[in-house]
Design an enzyme around this catalytic site. Structure first.
Site, PDB file in Angstrom:
ATOM      1  CE  LYS A   3      -4.547  -1.265   0.587  1.00 53.09           C
ATOM      2  NZ  LYS A   3      -4.490  -2.624   1.088  1.00 53.09           N
ATOM      3  CB  SER A  49      -9.222   0.161  10.873  1.00 52.11           C
ATOM      4  OG  SER A  49      -9.807  -0.829  10.070  1.00 52.11           O
ATOM      5  CD  GLU A  82     -13.067 -12.473  -5.004  1.00 46.80           C
ATOM      6  OE1 GLU A  82     -13.001 -11.257  -4.762  1.00 46.80           O
ATOM      7  OE2 GLU A  82     -13.885 -12.959  -5.798  1.00 46.80           O
ATOM      8  N   GLY A 104     -15.730 -13.866   0.464  1.00 44.79           N
ATOM      9  CA  GLY A 104     -15.877 -12.566  -0.182  1.00 44.79           C
ATOM     10  C   GLY A 104     -15.552 -12.651  -1.654  1.00 44.79           C
ATOM     11  CG  ASP A 152     -16.390  -8.560  -4.053  1.00 41.84           C
ATOM     12  OD1 ASP A 152     -15.758  -9.129  -3.147  1.00 41.84           O
ATOM     13  OD2 ASP A 152     -15.954  -7.553  -4.649  1.00 41.84           O
ATOM     14  CB  SER A 180      -0.534  -8.323  -0.513  1.00 41.81           C
ATOM     15  OG  SER A 180      -1.267  -9.052   0.450  1.00 41.81           O
TER      16      SER A 180
HETATM   17  C1  LIG Z   1      -5.199  -3.680   0.848  1.00 38.88           C
HETATM   18  C2  LIG Z   1      -4.601  -5.019   0.874  1.00 38.88           C
HETATM   19  C3  LIG Z   1      -4.975  -6.009  -0.052  1.00 38.88           C
HETATM   20  C4  LIG Z   1      -6.026  -5.783  -1.110  1.00 38.88           C
HETATM   21  O1  LIG Z   1      -5.643  -4.768  -2.011  1.00 38.88           O
HETATM   22  P1  LIG Z   1      -6.681  -4.131  -3.052  1.00 38.88           P
HETATM   23  O2  LIG Z   1      -5.885  -3.158  -3.830  1.00 38.88           O
HETATM   24  O3  LIG Z   1      -7.778  -3.496  -2.253  1.00 38.88           O
HETATM   25  O4  LIG Z   1      -7.225  -5.247  -3.868  1.00 38.88           O
HETATM   26  C5  LIG Z   1      -4.329  -7.227   0.002  1.00 38.88           C
HETATM   27  N1  LIG Z   1      -3.387  -7.492   0.931  1.00 38.88           N
HETATM   28  C6  LIG Z   1      -3.009  -6.574   1.841  1.00 38.88           C
HETATM   29  C7  LIG Z   1      -1.962  -6.941   2.834  1.00 38.88           C
HETATM   30  C8  LIG Z   1      -3.593  -5.301   1.848  1.00 38.88           C
HETATM   31  O5  LIG Z   1      -3.212  -4.391   2.751  1.00 38.88           O
END
Ligand SMILES: *Cc1c(COP(=O)(O)O)cnc(C)c1O
Length: 330
Positions: free
Chosen positions: A64, A89, A215, A219, A221, A315
């Site tokens: 992010k 959050s 996903e 969830g 979607d 991620s």
């Molecule tokens: C926000 C986040 C996601 C999902 O990312 P999107 O861009 O909303 O699809 C996946 N893994 C982590 C660790 C995140 O912080």
């Protein structure tokens, strides 16, 4: 996590790979170029070759930071001086707080008043002002818009934003640069910012690579949306993957995903825990439940990795010891 933030930054145009390239220039020397790890053990389990892009080791603990920093860097000097706002959050809040402080931009983060004290403290420690609200009585989208309007702040949404999507795409671009072309890329999704950005990089740098979104089962979607050909909205899903508790894809992310992503698969919470354990015990890295989605998919029946070179986007790594221990003990 509802997420339909209205972007007040720039225009809502669809990003291209060119925007990913520009984001890379802005992030150079600021974001970590995270390592790409491999594991013979995991390769033997799936019968293919996996390349893990470790965004759990990114600044503020998740990819992010890339989108947040790029979005703030894309503002006008006047917008940057007045400041930015975000509501979350989770990882987006901390990413905005850190990215803003690095660019001398004031940041106001709207967080539920019953957020864990450590999260409130972490966000404040990056220099952001935290405004708390009652999540059961107040609508954060309304509050966020009010706050932004009253104080002249620019609201930066977590995924449905051109510069955010472009920033998120830089992780996959680095991965392809390091590995060369891949057969398959596995990317988790909530609102689809990471998946959309990654798919732009795949299309440009490894055009034959199939991109598969992952996903949580509860969830799905995204999968429903791809099948229906329109954005499907679901109730807030119950899953340990708290970074993927979104209720719908975005107006910008959906068309990109539809164009470049082959399909979206789902995995259950038990599969996430099995993957989390492998990261911990075999690869010695801490990965939060949402970050385990793509490895869980590689290990599942849903994806066949045999004989394939597979990119796995890890991620994020923001899970505290007590929660990780409780999850893995359960
Ligand atoms: C926000 C986040 C996601 C999902 O990312 P999107 O861009 O909303 O699809 C996946 N893994 C982590 C660790 C995140 O912080």
């Amino acid at each position: 996590m509802p997420d339909a933030a209205v972007s007040t930054t720039g225009t809502a145009t669809t990003p291209t790979f060119d925007d990913v390239t520009k984001a890379r220039e802005r992030l150079a020397g600021v974001a970590h170029r995270t390592p790409v790890m491999t594991s013979r053990y995991v390769d033997s389990l799936v019968g293919g070759q996996l390349f893990f892009k470790c965004e759990n080791l990114q600044r503020a603990g998740a990819f992010k930071f890339r989108g947040a920093y790029n979005a703030i860097a894309s503002l006008t000097p006047d917008q940057r001086r007045r400041g930015v706002a975000a509501y979350s959050s989770g990882n987006h809040a901390q990413a905005i707080a850190l990215a803003a402080s690095l660019q001398d931009t004031p940041a106001v983060i709207l967080m539920p008043e019953d957020s864990p004290a450590v999260k409130l403290a972490a966000t404040r420690s990056y220099g952001a002002e935290v405004v708390t609200y009652d999540r059961y009585a107040q609508d954060r989208e309304v509050l966020g818009a009010e706050l932004a309007g009253k104080r002249g702040l620019t609201l930066i949404p977590p995924f449905d934003h051109e510069a955010v999507i472009a920033g998120q795409g830089t992780a996959a671009a680095e991965l392809f640069e390091e590995t060369g072309p891949l057969d398959l890329l596995l990317v988790c999704l909530g609102g689809g910012g990471l998946l959309a950005g990654s798919s732009l990089s795949a299309a440009a740098l490894s055009p034959d690579c199939r991109v598969v979104g992952v996903e949580p089962e509860a969830g799905d979607d995204g999968r429903q949306s791809l099948e229906a050909g329109r954005i499907v909205t679901i109730p807030v899903p119950r899953t340990i993957a708290d970074g993927a508790q979104t209720t719908h894809l975005g107006a910008l992310t959906f068309p990109i995903i539809r164009r470049h992503v082959e399909r979206i698969v789902t995995v259950g919470d038990a599969d996430l825990l099995a993957a989390m354990r492998i990261f911990f015990e075999r690869m010695k890295i801490v990965v939060e439940p949402t970050g385990c989605l793509s490895l869980a998919a590689a290990l599942s029946e849903a994806v066949d990795c045999r004989g394939q070179r597979v990119g796995v986007i890890v991620s994020g790594g923001n899970v505290d010891m007590a929660r990780a221990a409780a999850l893995l003990a359960g």
